[in-house]
Design an enzyme around this catalytic site. Structure first.
Site, PDB file in Angstrom:
ATOM      1  N   VAL A   1     -20.570 -51.536 -44.745  1.00 13.67           N
ATOM      2  CA  VAL A   1     -22.035 -51.431 -44.804  1.00 13.67           C
ATOM      3  C   VAL A   1     -22.520 -50.498 -45.915  1.00 13.67           C
ATOM      4  CG1 VAL A   1     -22.429 -52.059 -42.388  1.00 13.67           C
ATOM      5  CG2 VAL A   1     -22.179 -49.640 -43.003  1.00 13.67           C
TER       6      VAL A   1
ATOM      7  N   ASN B   1     -25.031 -49.169 -36.150  1.00 13.36           N
ATOM      8  CA  ASN B   1     -24.136 -48.429 -35.265  1.00 13.36           C
ATOM      9  C   ASN B   1     -22.890 -47.899 -35.992  1.00 13.36           C
ATOM     10  OD1 ASN B   1     -22.695 -48.036 -32.474  1.00 13.36           O
ATOM     11  ND2 ASN B   1     -21.386 -49.496 -33.556  1.00 13.36           N
TER      12      ASN B   1
ATOM     13  N   SER C   1     -26.905 -39.348 -32.945  1.00 14.62           N
ATOM     14  CA  SER C   1     -25.970 -38.602 -32.089  1.00 14.62           C
ATOM     15  C   SER C   1     -26.702 -37.373 -31.569  1.00 14.62           C
ATOM     16  CB  SER C   1     -24.763 -38.145 -32.917  1.00 14.62           C
ATOM     17  OG  SER C   1     -24.015 -37.184 -32.198  1.00 14.62           O
TER      18      SER C   1
ATOM     19  N   TYR D   1     -21.388 -34.555 -40.611  1.00 12.33           N
ATOM     20  CA  TYR D   1     -21.698 -35.627 -39.649  1.00 12.33           C
ATOM     21  C   TYR D   1     -23.063 -35.385 -39.008  1.00 12.33           C
ATOM     22  CZ  TYR D   1     -21.324 -38.503 -35.380  1.00 12.33           C
ATOM     23  OH  TYR D   1     -21.561 -39.396 -34.354  1.00 12.33           O
TER      24      TYR D   1
ATOM     25  N   LYS E   1     -26.448 -37.660 -39.246  1.00  9.42           N
ATOM     26  CA  LYS E   1     -27.069 -38.251 -38.050  1.00  9.42           C
ATOM     27  C   LYS E   1     -28.531 -37.781 -37.891  1.00  9.42           C
ATOM     28  CE  LYS E   1     -23.904 -40.925 -36.446  1.00  9.42           C
ATOM     29  NZ  LYS E   1     -24.185 -42.363 -36.338  1.00  9.42           N
TER      30      LYS E   1
HETATM   31  N1  LIG Z   1     -18.375 -41.994 -29.042  1.00  9.82           N
HETATM   32  C1  LIG Z   1     -19.164 -40.927 -29.023  1.00  9.82           C
HETATM   33  O1  LIG Z   1     -18.912 -39.953 -28.266  1.00  9.82           O
HETATM   34  C2  LIG Z   1     -20.401 -40.882 -29.882  1.00  9.82           C
HETATM   35  C3  LIG Z   1     -21.283 -39.796 -29.719  1.00  9.82           C
HETATM   36  C4  LIG Z   1     -22.426 -39.735 -30.497  1.00  9.82           C
HETATM   37  C5  LIG Z   1     -22.702 -40.734 -31.410  1.00  9.82           C
HETATM   38  N2  LIG Z   1     -21.833 -41.778 -31.556  1.00  9.82           N
HETATM   39  C6  LIG Z   1     -22.178 -42.814 -32.550  1.00  9.82           C
HETATM   40  O2  LIG Z   1     -22.051 -44.100 -31.971  1.00  9.82           O
HETATM   41  C7  LIG Z   1     -21.735 -45.057 -32.990  1.00  9.82           C
HETATM   42  C8  LIG Z   1     -20.540 -45.893 -32.570  1.00  9.82           C
HETATM   43  O3  LIG Z   1     -19.420 -45.036 -32.457  1.00  9.82           O
HETATM   44  P1  LIG Z   1     -18.191 -45.372 -31.514  1.00  9.82           P
HETATM   45  O4  LIG Z   1     -17.981 -44.179 -30.675  1.00  9.82           O
HETATM   46  O5  LIG Z   1     -18.322 -46.686 -30.894  1.00  9.82           O
HETATM   47  O6  LIG Z   1     -17.022 -45.340 -32.613  1.00  9.82           O
HETATM   48  P2  LIG Z   1     -15.861 -46.378 -32.978  1.00  9.82           P
HETATM   49  O7  LIG Z   1     -15.011 -45.625 -33.949  1.00  9.82           O
HETATM   50  O8  LIG Z   1     -15.245 -46.941 -31.748  1.00  9.82           O
HETATM   51  O9  LIG Z   1     -16.642 -47.566 -33.723  1.00  9.82           O
HETATM   52  C9  LIG Z   1     -17.169 -47.433 -35.013  1.00  9.82           C
HETATM   53  C10 LIG Z   1     -17.006 -48.767 -35.725  1.00  9.82           C
HETATM   54  O10 LIG Z   1     -17.613 -48.640 -37.029  1.00  9.82           O
HETATM   55  C11 LIG Z   1     -16.766 -49.291 -37.957  1.00  9.82           C
HETATM   56  N3  LIG Z   1     -17.026 -48.805 -39.312  1.00  9.82           N
HETATM   57  C12 LIG Z   1     -16.694 -47.604 -39.841  1.00  9.82           C
HETATM   58  N4  LIG Z   1     -17.069 -47.549 -41.133  1.00  9.82           N
HETATM   59  C13 LIG Z   1     -17.646 -48.729 -41.425  1.00  9.82           C
HETATM   60  C14 LIG Z   1     -18.225 -49.270 -42.604  1.00  9.82           C
HETATM   61  N5  LIG Z   1     -18.249 -48.586 -43.753  1.00  9.82           N
HETATM   62  N6  LIG Z   1     -18.742 -50.520 -42.552  1.00  9.82           N
HETATM   63  C15 LIG Z   1     -18.696 -51.244 -41.405  1.00  9.82           C
HETATM   64  N7  LIG Z   1     -18.146 -50.781 -40.263  1.00  9.82           N
HETATM   65  C16 LIG Z   1     -17.628 -49.537 -40.276  1.00  9.82           C
HETATM   66  C17 LIG Z   1     -15.364 -48.964 -37.476  1.00  9.82           C
HETATM   67  O11 LIG Z   1     -14.392 -49.833 -38.035  1.00  9.82           O
HETATM   68  C18 LIG Z   1     -15.531 -49.127 -35.964  1.00  9.82           C
HETATM   69  O12 LIG Z   1     -15.271 -50.452 -35.560  1.00  9.82           O
HETATM   70  C19 LIG Z   1     -21.526 -44.242 -34.278  1.00  9.82           C
HETATM   71  O13 LIG Z   1     -22.717 -44.258 -35.027  1.00  9.82           O
HETATM   72  C20 LIG Z   1     -21.252 -42.845 -33.762  1.00  9.82           C
HETATM   73  O14 LIG Z   1     -21.554 -41.865 -34.718  1.00  9.82           O
HETATM   74  C21 LIG Z   1     -20.698 -41.879 -30.814  1.00  9.82           C
END
Ligand SMILES: NC(=O)c1ccc[n+]([C@@H]2O[C@H](COP(=O)([O-])OP(=O)(O)OC[C@H]3O[C@@H](n4cnc5c(N)ncnc54)[C@H](O)[C@@H]3O)[C@@H](O)[C@H]2O)c1
Length: 257
Positions: free
Chosen positions: A62, A88, A140, A154, A158
């Site tokens: 992306v 996301n 986040s 990070y 965010k």
């Molecule tokens: N899991 C948590 O505790 C948490 C907490 C706060 C915020 N978030 C946010 O939630 C969102 C989803 O995170 P998650 O926990 O499901 O993580 P995850 O690592 O399971 O999923 C993230 C996905 O993004 C993809 N990705 C990474 N770089 C990319 C790029 N350049 N282009 C396209 N795809 C790309 C990865 O391959 C992966 O499939 C993120 O924005 C993360 O910052 C997660």
């Protein structure tokens, strides 16, 4: 629950894993078609095998303008519109202040900020072709609270996503834009940031004692709110920043033990 989703076309970046994948599953259960741009080709194949033909995985970084343009061209050619854009995909890791490099800066800002912006810009014409278009950006809790040590890049990226959402809500007439701040959600994100699974589980065990809801979140906790924000029931919700974190921000626990 949401009959209008039957004909919906939804793009969720990073839906090969975690929150994106869980959300794709919920949209598909409601009859929507989900297109997932992700860099994880294997993850996309696995997800498509599980979710069937209404899950369309596309290998796409992306943060790459050309690839995002090509993705938008694909969606235009196949569907002629987009109803929901969920930004996301994100990258994150811990970087001590003393050792921060330009590469660390771009590692976060290219995907989390520029990627989100490129997706919005390229998909706007398709969103305008929908009768109930909306954007949901995933920020986040770290955007508003200093969650971990060494987390500036990070958390500031965010925070930019959060601020961007408010400007979108103000600037875009007829397209709603809302933002979710997840708390702790059990996904591969922490392993991607370099932690062993066993360490992550030890952290979860300590953290969940201090989350008011009494547990770590699951992807569907976030997905259910994304579906609501995308639905007709949320027609008057615009520019909202919603914490979905079991109470972390208001009553809970923030630091890495
Ligand atoms: N899991 C948590 O505790 C948490 C907490 C706060 C915020 N978030 C946010 O939630 C969102 C989803 O995170 P998650 O926990 O499901 O993580 P995850 O690592 O399971 O999923 C993230 C996905 O993004 C993809 N990705 C990474 N770089 C990319 C790029 N350049 N282009 C396209 N795809 C790309 C990865 O391959 C992966 O499939 C993120 O924005 C993360 O910052 C997660």
């Amino acid at each position: 629950m949401y009959p209008e989703f039957k004909d919906f076309v939804v793009v969720i970046s990073g839906a090969a894993s975690g929150i994106g994948l869980g959300t794709a599953r919920l949209f598909i259960e409601e009859g929507a078609t989900v297109i997932s741009p992700d860099i994880d080709e294997e993850g996309l194949k696995k997800a498509a095998a599980e979710l069937g033909e209404r899950y369309i995985g596309k290998v796409c970084d992306v943060s790459n303008a050309e690839k995002v343009r090509a993705l938008a061209d694909f969606v235009r050619g196949e569907f002629g519109k987009l109803d929901v854009l969920v930004n996301n995909a994100a990258t994150g890791r811990l970087t001590p202040v003393e050792a921060m490099t330009e590469e660390d800066f771009y590692y976060h800002y290219e995907v989390d900020v520029k990627g989100t912006m490129l997706m919005v810009t390229n998909f706007l014409p398709l969103l305008k072709a929908s009768s109930n278009p909306s954007i949901v950006n995933i920020s986040s809790g770290a955007a508003v609270v200093e969650f971990f040590d060494h987390h500036f890049l990070y958390s500031s990226a965010k925070a930019a996503v959060l601020k961007y959402t408010k400007h979108l809500a103000r600037d875009l007439k007829g397209i709603r834009a809302n933002c979710i701040m997840p708390g702790w959600v059990d996904t591969p994100i922490y392993e991607r940031a370099g932690f062993e699974r066993s360490v992550v589980e030890q952290v979860y065990a300590k953290v969940e004692l201090q989350i008011p809801a009494g547990r770590i979140g699951v992807p569907e906790d976030i997905g259910n709110v994304i579906l609501f924000l995308s639905s007709e029931k949320a027609a008057y919700v615009n520019g909202a920043i919603i914490a979905v974190d079991g109470g972390c921000i208001t009553g809970g626990y923030w630091g890495f033990p």
